[in-house]
Design an enzyme around this catalytic site. Structure first.
Site, PDB file in Angstrom:
ATOM      1  N   HIS A  11       0.849  -1.188   0.000  1.00  0.00           N
ATOM      2  CA  HIS A  11       0.000   0.000   0.000  1.00  0.00           C
ATOM      3  C   HIS A  11       0.883   1.236   0.000  1.00  0.00           C
ATOM      4  CE1 HIS A  11       0.928   0.192   4.332  1.00  0.00           C
ATOM      5  NE2 HIS A  11       0.584  -1.086   4.388  1.00  0.00           N
ATOM      6  N   LYS A  36      -6.914   8.012  -1.735  1.00  0.00           N
ATOM      7  CA  LYS A  36      -6.295   7.897  -0.423  1.00  0.00           C
ATOM      8  C   LYS A  36      -5.487   6.609  -0.331  1.00  0.00           C
ATOM      9  CE  LYS A  36      -5.931   9.425   3.892  1.00  0.00           C
ATOM     10  NZ  LYS A  36      -5.226  10.686   4.212  1.00  0.00           N
ATOM     11  N   HIS A 124      12.116  -5.945   1.672  1.00  0.00           N
ATOM     12  CA  HIS A 124      11.211  -4.918   2.183  1.00  0.00           C
ATOM     13  C   HIS A 124      11.725  -4.281   3.477  1.00  0.00           C
ATOM     14  CE1 HIS A 124       7.338  -2.898   2.461  1.00  0.00           C
ATOM     15  NE2 HIS A 124       7.236  -3.287   3.716  1.00  0.00           N
ATOM     16  N   GLY A 286       5.519   0.826   9.665  1.00  0.00           N
ATOM     17  CA  GLY A 286       4.277   1.471  10.070  1.00  0.00           C
ATOM     18  C   GLY A 286       4.111   1.618  11.561  1.00  0.00           C
ATOM     19  N   ASN A 290       3.619   5.238  15.562  1.00  0.00           N
ATOM     20  CA  ASN A 290       2.909   5.299  16.844  1.00  0.00           C
ATOM     21  C   ASN A 290       3.679   6.225  17.778  1.00  0.00           C
ATOM     22  OD1 ASN A 290       1.982   4.534  19.583  1.00  0.00           O
ATOM     23  ND2 ASN A 290       0.854   2.936  18.499  1.00  0.00           N
ATOM     24  N   ASP A 314       4.941   2.373   4.469  1.00  0.00           N
ATOM     25  CA  ASP A 314       5.484   1.763   3.255  1.00  0.00           C
ATOM     26  C   ASP A 314       5.932   2.777   2.213  1.00  0.00           C
ATOM     27  OD1 ASP A 314       5.328  -0.754   4.218  1.00  0.00           O
ATOM     28  OD2 ASP A 314       3.900  -1.501   2.744  1.00  0.00           O
ATOM     29  N   ASN A 502      -1.803  22.930  14.288  1.00  0.00           N
ATOM     30  CA  ASN A 502      -1.407  22.503  12.951  1.00  0.00           C
ATOM     31  C   ASN A 502      -2.028  21.146  12.660  1.00  0.00           C
ATOM     32  OD1 ASN A 502      -0.097  21.915  10.518  1.00  0.00           O
ATOM     33  ND2 ASN A 502       1.730  21.150  11.552  1.00  0.00           N
ATOM     34  N   SER A 504      -3.515  18.623   9.086  1.00  0.00           N
ATOM     35  CA  SER A 504      -3.281  18.480   7.652  1.00  0.00           C
ATOM     36  C   SER A 504      -4.320  19.212   6.818  1.00  0.00           C
ATOM     37  CB  SER A 504      -3.253  16.999   7.271  1.00  0.00           C
ATOM     38  OG  SER A 504      -4.439  16.355   7.690  1.00  0.00           O
TER      39      SER A 504
END
Length: 548
Positions: A11, A36, A124, A286, A290, A314, A502, A504
């Protein structure tokens, strides 16, 4: 040495370009396609390439595909095996692997002139590791955690003079990333997409399921971990998408979050010891997005410095693949200078777009001061400046800005963006004022750590204080972001507050605004008071005949 990096397999497809060891461009496909996350995270989409992002990276550098010395693809099908033998149920994974094998030909078709022989497969997790370890300077420990790579979900290693030594890798089916994805789906959110919502929800709950989870999720002696099968419905009833969120859901989120933090701390301590006790830990994958867990690692692990790749998901493997291949070709890798690696427009181009849209605009003496005036009066500012950010965070280039002193501002901004009301909004602050307001990691330019708000400030900046008393802070350095720093200083002069909200520049379910036209479309459709686009100002009252 010109190396293009490609992420496409799972993804967040993205492309990055490294020239002579320096990252010159990087962008996610979603910013071009307006889908998205770029595509659905399923095996059937593995053939979809970041064609638009890759073409833009080359165009931005004045290159043609045939000018490239190599292409790094962040997945190595040669490492794949039978997932069923590993205990992972994904019958269509063979299709994903087949598409990966064919990637060189697919890329040659997408980028006419590219020699398929130039494409190199990069494992990866090695791509993830390079996006952190090489981008941060090429020395120090590295920790990668995500859902899965070829056959693993984790890598612990150490970089010495730009060379990676792998210390441990946890094989599937055990995966902390997939654990969090499963929880996300159980709570009625979209997996591989909405995990950050679960992190926010966790702050509203109590970790009362922690004893059960400690029996099921635990570190192992070899620097890895185990994740046993979890009977989620036995802990909390599954929630349908859009359904009511209950206290049980929040408590389950809090319990998994806490257990994740505990296991990550154990992994960090093991990595520090086995890596030779280096001062620096770099992180990607990913799970490294956190910010609550990152803050605990920074505070409680033996590392003196923790650096997290801002595009830790990713998308960042496109950059990591390019850096890894460039280093293998003996390029000297420059540390990452910032995230403003996407598209940008000149003042002349911005003005032409404003004229084409027939919007009334002005060019004030200082757009930072004009924005500060609107913010001080309680207005919301759409802030479109410079090149767009690479990664999921808005860091002062494609942002919505607001006053932190209004308690209702959180609900107001969540309404503007059309998202859940439990979602927090974040503060930005000049680095020299950080310690007066917050405790925690500084500098924090990429908004990847949770910070404690000092008690004397919680009632002064309530909009950015999460329910647990923390905030996800972005520190702003004048040398790196002079315009944003000037805006913050001007706002403090007017209000006495060194902090600005702030978030997005987008609305729910849509990628961040990337182009001037998209910025104007958002401004026209949402109750935003000022569009600060380059040096130009568009006021809602002037454009539409009324205020908010």
């Amino acid at each position: 040495m010109r190396v293009l990096g490609i992420n496409a397999i799972f993804h967040d497809p993205a492309a990055a370009l490294v020239i002579d060891g320096r990252t010159v461009a990087a962008a996610e496909e979603e910013r071009f396609s307006r889908r998205k996350h770029g595509k659905r995270p399923v095996p059937f989409s593995a053939w979809e390439l970041p064609e638009l992002a890759a073409a833009w990276c080359l165009r931005a550098a004045g290159l043609r595909p045939e000018d490239l010395d190599a292409v790094g693809y962040s997945f190595d099908p040669a490492l794949c095996g039978d997932l069923a033998a590993l205990g992972v149920h994904d019958p269509a994974d063979a299709l994903r692997v087949d598409y990966a094998r064919r990637a060189p030909r697919f890329l040659a078709e997408a980028l006419p002139g590219l020699d398929p022989q130039q494409v190199r497969f990069v494992p990866h997790h090695v791509a993830h590791a390079a996006s952190a370890g090489l981008a941060a300077g090429g020395n120090g420990a590295v920790l990668v955690l995500d859902g899965r790579g070829e056959t693993a979900s984790h890598l612990a290693g150490v970089y010495r003079d730009g060379a990676l030594t792998t210390l441990a890798a946890q094989r599937l089916p055990h995966s902390l990333g997939l654990l969090y994805e499963d929880l996300t789906r159980h709570l009625g959110f979209r997996r591989s997409s909405d995990e950050y919502k679960v992190m926010a929800l966790a702050s509203y709950g109590r970790p009362r399921f922690l004893p059960e989870l400690r029996d099921l999720v635990y570190p192992t002696e070899a620097g890895g971990f185990a994740v046993e099968p979890i009977d989620w419905p036995a802990l909390a009833k599954a929630r349908a998408a859009g359904g009511e969120l209950t206290a049980d859901h929040a408590d389950l989120a809090a319990s998994v979050q806490r257990r994740l933090e505990e296991v990550l701390l154990d992994l960090a301590r093991w990595t520090w010891e086995m890596a030779g006790r280096p001062p620096t830990l770099t992180m990607a994958g990913g799970v490294a997005l956190n910010c609550v867990a990152n803050a605990r690692i920074a505070a409680e692990s033996p590392f003196r410095r923790v650096w997290v790749q801002p595009a830790a998901g990713d998308a960042g493997t496109a950059l990591g693949a390019a850096l890894h291949v460039a280093a293998a070709l003996e390029a000297s890798i420059e540390p990452m200078r910032g995230v403003d690696l996407g598209r940008g427009w000149s003042d002349e181009e911005l003005e032409e777009e404003l004229r084409r849209a027939a919007l009334p605009y002005s060019r004030p003496p200082d757009i930072a001061a004009t924005a500060a005036d609107v913010l001080a009066a309680g207005g919301i500012v759409a802030w479109f400046q410079g090149r767009s950010e690479f990664g999921p965070r808005a860091l002062g280039h494609r942002s919505l800005l607001a006053h932190p002193g209004e308690r209702a501002m959180t609900a107001r901004l969540n309404d503007v963006k059309g998202r859940e009301q439990f979602r927090p909004i974040a503060p930005m602050v000049r680095a020299e004022r950080f310690a007066d307001v917050f405790d925690g990691v500084c500098p924090s330019p990429y908004m990847l750590f949770a910070h404690r708000v000092r008690p004397e400030w919680t009632d002064r900046i309530p909009a950015v204080v999460h329910v647990d008393g923390t905030a996800r802070v972005q520190t702003v350095h004048e040398r790196d972001e002079p315009l944003v720093a000037r805006m913050l200083a001007a706002f403090e002069t007017r209000t006495g507050l060194p902090v600005v909200v702030n978030t997005s520049l987008n609305t729910a379910g849509r990628p961040m605004v990337d182009t001037p036209r998209e910025a104007m479309e958002l401004f026209g459709s949402a109750p935003v008071d000022l569009l600060a686009i380059g040096p130009f100002a568009v006021h809602r009252a002037a454009a539409f005949g009324g205020g908010r």
